[in-house]
Design an enzyme around this catalytic site. Structure first.
Site, PDB file in Angstrom:
ATOM      1  N   SER A  15      62.676  46.795  32.592  1.00  0.00           N
ATOM      2  CA  SER A  15      61.645  47.161  33.492  1.00  0.00           C
ATOM      3  C   SER A  15      61.484  48.514  33.573  1.00  0.00           C
ATOM      4  CB  SER A  15      61.958  46.783  34.890  1.00  0.00           C
ATOM      5  OG  SER A  15      63.109  47.238  35.337  1.00  0.00           O
ATOM      6  N   ARG A  16      62.463  49.435  32.682  1.00  0.00           N
ATOM      7  CA  ARG A  16      62.300  50.649  32.492  1.00  0.00           C
ATOM      8  C   ARG A  16      63.280  51.239  31.620  1.00  0.00           C
ATOM      9  NH1 ARG A  16      65.402  50.808  37.374  1.00  0.00           N
ATOM     10  NH2 ARG A  16      67.454  51.670  36.799  1.00  0.00           N
ATOM     11  N   ASN A  91      70.965  45.112  26.946  1.00  0.00           N
ATOM     12  CA  ASN A  91      70.607  46.582  27.254  1.00  0.00           C
ATOM     13  C   ASN A  91      70.849  47.078  28.686  1.00  0.00           C
ATOM     14  OD1 ASN A  91      68.792  48.903  26.616  1.00  0.00           O
ATOM     15  ND2 ASN A  91      67.661  47.920  28.228  1.00  0.00           N
ATOM     16  N   SER A 144      76.962  53.016  22.974  1.00  0.00           N
ATOM     17  CA  SER A 144      76.678  54.296  23.285  1.00  0.00           C
ATOM     18  C   SER A 144      77.484  55.044  22.199  1.00  0.00           C
ATOM     19  CB  SER A 144      77.120  54.620  24.564  1.00  0.00           C
ATOM     20  OG  SER A 144      76.858  56.083  24.923  1.00  0.00           O
ATOM     21  N   TYR A 157      82.888  54.170  31.821  1.00  0.00           N
ATOM     22  CA  TYR A 157      81.603  53.861  31.125  1.00  0.00           C
ATOM     23  C   TYR A 157      82.340  53.812  29.827  1.00  0.00           C
ATOM     24  CZ  TYR A 157      77.110  54.462  28.965  1.00  0.00           C
ATOM     25  OH  TYR A 157      75.923  54.211  28.203  1.00  0.00           O
TER      26      TYR A 157
END
Ligand SMILES: NC(=O)c1ccc[n+]([C@@H]2O[C@H](COP(=O)([O-])OP(=O)(O)OC[C@H]3O[C@@H](n4cnc5c(N)ncnc54)[C@H](OP(=O)(O)O)[C@@H]3O)[C@@H](O)[C@H]2O)c1
Length: 250
Positions: A15-16, A91, A144, A157
């Protein structure tokens, strides 16, 4: 061998941010795209409209990728509406706060593992029986560069993205005999909406560490995702691809 003649591609968290560019790149290549999101219906509908306006096919698919029941329902709804999923792009991400080591809790780690281990596992398990019967399927995990760098204040993370790399490799070996490729795309810092208030000096310092001396764009990441979804990438599995302008080149 997995045949990914454009069918249905699911991009989680589209959505973004980077997911939007991935959804649009896949649609340009002929995929019917399931634009997944959890909250921002307007954002997801906008992505769908843009894709349809450009002559493509897409569906806004609202479900929480970290919830087992929601994932099963979401995958079934996509199959019933636009056809069974052929490609899963993992994602989606939740908030990524910096937290000092002394303050980090197990729950902080679980918050990241839910997105980068639990969600990919739930999604794979929801599609795998169908992939096996149709002899199709491929997984693209979005990792990442932090796994190479080990950014401080970010252990929760970094560890979860490291775990995502591990499962990419394990799944590639386990699913290899069935011709299902599993790869990982590892972006560098690619500014998106959530970075709007980032310190310009930090961005400039980052840019100086990039071999190309420029900041990457969401399209830089999306074009690799589209390639990995295509038949041209049929003999590639278990690999990590850094998209960071050479920032982590050895
Ligand atoms: N941008 C970068 O610099 C960068 C660098 C390296 C790696 N990455 C990785 O690239 C991926 C995308 O990052 P981004 O920067 O584009 O993130 P982002 O802009 O924050 O977008 C996150 C997306 O995930 C969705 N989402 C959040 N919780 C969800 C849930 N429970 N279920 C389904 N969707 C959910 C959000 O939609 P809703 O709000 O509608 O739920 C949104 O569409 C992440 O895996 C991130 O770790 C990004």
């Amino acid at each position: 061998m997995s045949d990914s003649t454009p069918g249905v591609a699911l991009v989680t968290g589209a959505s973004r941010g980077l997911g939007v560019a991935m959804a649009k790149a896949l649609a340009r290549d002929g995929w019917t795209v399931a634009v997944n999101y959890a909250r921002d219906t307007c954002g997801a509908e906008r992505v769908v409209e843009d894709i349809v306006h450009a002559g493509g096919r897409a569906l806004a698919a609202r479900f929480d990728v970290t919830d087992e029941h929601a994932v099963r329902e979401g995958i079934a709804r996509i199959a019933a509406t636009i056809g069974p999923v052929d490609v899963v792009v993992n994602n989606a991400t939740g908030p990524q706060p910096y937290i000092a080591l002394s303050e980090q809790t197990w729950e902080d780690h679980l918050d990241q593992l839910r997105f980068f281990v639990k969600a990919p596992l739930l999604l794979l398990q929801a599609v795998l029986p169908d992939w096996r019967s149709r002899k199709t399927g491929r997984v693209i995990n979005i990792g990442s560069e932090v796994v190479e760098i080990g950014n401080p204040l970010f252990g929760h993370y970094v560890a979860a993205k490291g775990a995502m790399l591990g499962l990419t490799r394990s799944w590639a070996r386990e699913l290899g005999p069935e011709g299902i490729p599993v790869n990982l795309v590892a972006p560098g810092w690619i500014p998106v909406e959530r970075h709007r208030d980032s310190d310009p000096q930090m961005l400039e310092d980052y840019r100086r560490q990039v071999a190309f001396e420029r900041i990457g764009s969401p399209d830089d990441v999306a074009s690799l995702v589209a390639y990995l979804a295509s038949n041209e990438a049929n003999f590639i599995t278990g690999q990590t691809f850094a998209v960071n302008g050479g920032r982590t080149l050895a």
